[in-house]
Design a protein around this motif. Structure first.
Motif, PDB file in Angstrom:
ATOM      1  N   ALA A   1      69.181 -16.572   7.386  1.00 33.07           N
ATOM      2  CA  ALA A   1      70.421 -15.527   7.367  1.00 33.07           C
ATOM      3  C   ALA A   1      71.631 -16.375   6.987  1.00 33.07           C
ATOM      4  N   SER A   2      71.919 -17.556   7.733  1.00 34.82           N
ATOM      5  CA  SER A   2      73.211 -18.205   7.658  1.00 34.82           C
ATOM      6  C   SER A   2      73.253 -18.800   6.218  1.00 34.82           C
ATOM      7  N   ARG A   3      72.187 -19.072   5.825  1.00 36.72           N
ATOM      8  CA  ARG A   3      72.295 -19.775   4.499  1.00 36.72           C
ATOM      9  C   ARG A   3      72.277 -18.791   3.384  1.00 36.72           C
ATOM     10  N   ILE A   4      72.193 -17.635   3.416  1.00 43.68           N
ATOM     11  CA  ILE A   4      72.201 -16.419   2.604  1.00 43.68           C
ATOM     12  C   ILE A   4      73.610 -16.090   2.502  1.00 43.68           C
ATOM     13  N   VAL A   5      73.933 -15.724   3.967  1.00 46.50           N
ATOM     14  CA  VAL A   5      75.288 -15.194   4.137  1.00 46.50           C
ATOM     15  C   VAL A   5      76.504 -16.206   3.444  1.00 46.50           C
ATOM     16  N   ARG A   6      76.118 -17.491   4.069  1.00 44.56           N
ATOM     17  CA  ARG A   6      77.255 -18.467   3.349  1.00 44.56           C
ATOM     18  C   ARG A   6      77.318 -18.468   1.851  1.00 44.56           C
ATOM     19  N   ASP A   7      76.145 -18.318   1.166  1.00 44.15           N
ATOM     20  CA  ASP A   7      76.179 -18.369  -0.324  1.00 44.15           C
ATOM     21  C   ASP A   7      76.754 -16.868  -0.712  1.00 44.15           C
ATOM     22  N   LEU A   8      77.071 -16.025   0.095  1.00 48.27           N
ATOM     23  CA  LEU A   8      77.587 -14.645  -0.314  1.00 48.27           C
ATOM     24  C   LEU A   8      79.293 -15.034  -0.048  1.00 48.27           C
TER      25      LEU A   8
ATOM     26  N   CYS B   1      81.093 -13.522   9.537  1.00 46.78           N
ATOM     27  CA  CYS B   1      79.813 -12.846   9.819  1.00 46.78           C
ATOM     28  C   CYS B   1      79.225 -13.705  11.043  1.00 46.78           C
ATOM     29  N   LEU B   2      79.008 -12.576  11.761  1.00 45.97           N
ATOM     30  CA  LEU B   2      78.250 -12.964  13.247  1.00 45.97           C
ATOM     31  C   LEU B   2      76.930 -12.672  13.147  1.00 45.97           C
ATOM     32  N   ILE B   3      75.873 -13.588  13.167  1.00 48.56           N
ATOM     33  CA  ILE B   3      74.490 -13.577  13.036  1.00 48.56           C
ATOM     34  C   ILE B   3      74.038 -13.567  14.617  1.00 48.56           C
ATOM     35  N   VAL B   4      73.323 -12.559  15.090  1.00 48.51           N
ATOM     36  CA  VAL B   4      72.853 -12.133  16.482  1.00 48.51           C
ATOM     37  C   VAL B   4      71.453 -12.110  16.475  1.00 48.51           C
ATOM     38  N   ASP B   5      70.602 -13.328  16.825  1.00 45.94           N
ATOM     39  CA  ASP B   5      69.172 -12.999  16.841  1.00 45.94           C
ATOM     40  C   ASP B   5      68.599 -14.370  17.756  1.00 45.94           C
TER      41      ASP B   5
ATOM     42  N   ILE C   1      67.765  -8.579  -0.649  1.00 49.37           N
ATOM     43  CA  ILE C   1      67.829  -7.556   0.520  1.00 49.37           C
ATOM     44  C   ILE C   1      68.937  -7.720   1.059  1.00 49.37           C
ATOM     45  N   LEU C   2      69.251  -8.634   1.629  1.00 48.83           N
ATOM     46  CA  LEU C   2      70.657  -8.824   2.373  1.00 48.83           C
ATOM     47  C   LEU C   2      71.760  -8.717   1.547  1.00 48.83           C
ATOM     48  N   GLU C   3      71.748  -9.314   0.255  1.00 49.45           N
ATOM     49  CA  GLU C   3      73.084  -8.998  -0.448  1.00 49.45           C
ATOM     50  C   GLU C   3      73.093  -7.554  -0.842  1.00 49.45           C
ATOM     51  N   SER C   4      71.904  -6.627  -1.159  1.00 42.93           N
ATOM     52  CA  SER C   4      71.982  -5.350  -1.525  1.00 42.93           C
ATOM     53  C   SER C   4      72.508  -4.586  -0.422  1.00 42.93           C
ATOM     54  N   LYS C   5      72.217  -4.936   0.994  1.00 44.32           N
ATOM     55  CA  LYS C   5      72.589  -4.281   2.120  1.00 44.32           C
ATOM     56  C   LYS C   5      74.152  -4.569   2.460  1.00 44.32           C
TER      57      LYS C   5
END
Lengths: 278, 121
Positions: B17-24, B4-8, B110-114
């Motif tokens: 966002a990184s922490r959440i996405v890593r957990d996924l 996942c590339l996070i652009v912000d 929300i991020l997980e849902s999306k």
């Protein structure tokens, strides 16, 4: 939280709603009652419990008991089951209904996301001639009022609701909240109802969704609810529970559906229907 | 492992966002604006992109349009993540090639849902 306060609130929840709250969930009580405590000017839950005991106000007791329950819900929760239910069970119910009238009950439907999810499926895939009524009930008056308004906040519309459906079925208000369209709201009605009370006044339903309610109940309340669901289920109807929930040992009037996970039907009909379908 | 590339342009948002996405279960890379992100995509196309709208140099809208023109650029699931959350902005993001849209502020649910919505998990 003091043990006496926890015990008083847990007893209230059990006697009023049938829900059993474990001591490990005491922190949830504080969060769920914070709004009422603030509104009524109580500094602590101790004060609130003292008031409950001294005032003996049934309306206030019912409000506190309802507030103790989880209202957590989201749009299209377990979407696969909802879609299957609407695609197959609803079609079967319509085929068996000469008038085209089918009633769906979201029992313990909280703030209405489940009911509106069904309404969206119906809007997106209309069934000509069908008269489908969706009733969402909850013990909490505030929850049913919120459902009736169909207005949801920033976080609520982002849990389970695809962005395309949000744009299609909701309007953004100046407040930043989103409101369900008139078309959706006209498909769903809301009533306050305690699931451990008789539900005869609600009438019969071809489809009943009762998800994430049974699992929190003490056994006597589960037995009562199972009987109530059996009473309100139309002949040939289907009940959908949540994952991990079952009616085994609670009633002999219902049995697992042969083709729907967590689905239940009138006893003696599951295999008969499977044979007919084959 | 999916990427996942996070652009912000906000370091705080990227960190959250990184922490959440890593957990996924995703491996995460970060970029602070669109042109940097586009270079990274040309080197290795990610499975997912979480994309801010307003950023210096190249904004999110121009990035997603450019990404979709790249070879293999239709593969990443692009989830816009912006404070521009009225219906018109959301529709513009979807028309430009985004698959989903998160209205800031967001949380893990929300991020997980999306991500589930676009088939990433």
């Amino acid at each position: 939280m003091q043990d006496t306060v926890f015990n008083a609130l847990a007893d209230l929840a059990l006697s009023t709603t049938g829900q059993s709250i474990a001591p490990s969930k005491a922190y949830l009580m504080e969060a769920r009652l914070a709004g009422i405590a603030r509104r009524e000017g109580f500094g602590t839950l101790d004060d609130l419990v003292h008031c409950l005991e001294s005032r003996q106000n049934p309306v206030f007791r019912a409000e506190v008991a309802a507030a103790l329950l989880s209202r957590d819900t989201w749009f299209f929760r377990d979407r696969g089951s909802l879609e299957f239910l609407m695609r197959t069970k609803l079609a079967n119910a319509l085929a068996a209904s000469p008038s085209g009238r089918v009633r769906i009950w979201c029992a313990g439907g909280s703030t209405g996301q489940e009911a509106y999810s069904l309404a969206m499926l119906l809007e997106d895939d209309p069934l000509p001639g069908a008269k489908i009524e969706i009733l969402s009930t909850d013990i909490c008056k505030q929850a049913t009022e919120k459902g009736r308004l169909g207005t949801y906040g920033h976080y609520e519309v982002q849990r389970g609701l695809p962005i395309q459906r949000l744009l299609q079925h909701f309007t953004r208000l100046d407040s930043g909240d989103w409101q369900a369209s008139e078309a959706l709201r006209s498909r769903v009605s809301f009533r306050t109802h305690n699931l451990i009370e008789p539900a005869g006044g609600l009438g019969k339903f071809e489809i009943i969704l009762c998800r994430n309610v049974l699992s929190g109940m003490a056994r006597p309340a589960r037995v009562r609810l199972a009987e109530s669901l059996a009473n309100q289920l139309s002949a040939g109807g289907t009940i959908l529970l949540a994952e991990g929930e079952a009616l085994y040992g609670l009633t002999d009037r219902l049995e697992p559906s042969s083709d729907l996970r967590f689905g239940w039907v009138a006893a003696g009909t599951a295999n008969a229907r499977a044979i007919t379908a084959a | 492992m999916k990427t996942c590339l996070i652009v912000d342009d906000s370091r705080v948002v990227r960190k959250v966002a990184s922490r959440i996405v890593r957990d996924l279960g995703f491996a995460v890379t970060e970029a602070s604006e669109g042109s940097e992100a586009l270079d990274m995509c040309r080197r290795a196309m990610p499975d997912a992109v979480i994309l801010d709208w307003n950023m210096p140099v190249m904004n999110g809208l121009d990035f997603v349009k450019a990404l979709r023109r790249e070879e293999g650029g239709k593969v990443p699931r692009v989830v816009f993540c912006s404070i521009e959350n009225d219906a018109e902005h959301i529709q513009e993001a979807i028309r430009s090639g985004a698959d989903e849209f998160i209205m800031k502020p967001f949380d893990a649910d929300i991020l997980e849902s999306k991500f589930a919505e676009v088939g990433l998990i």
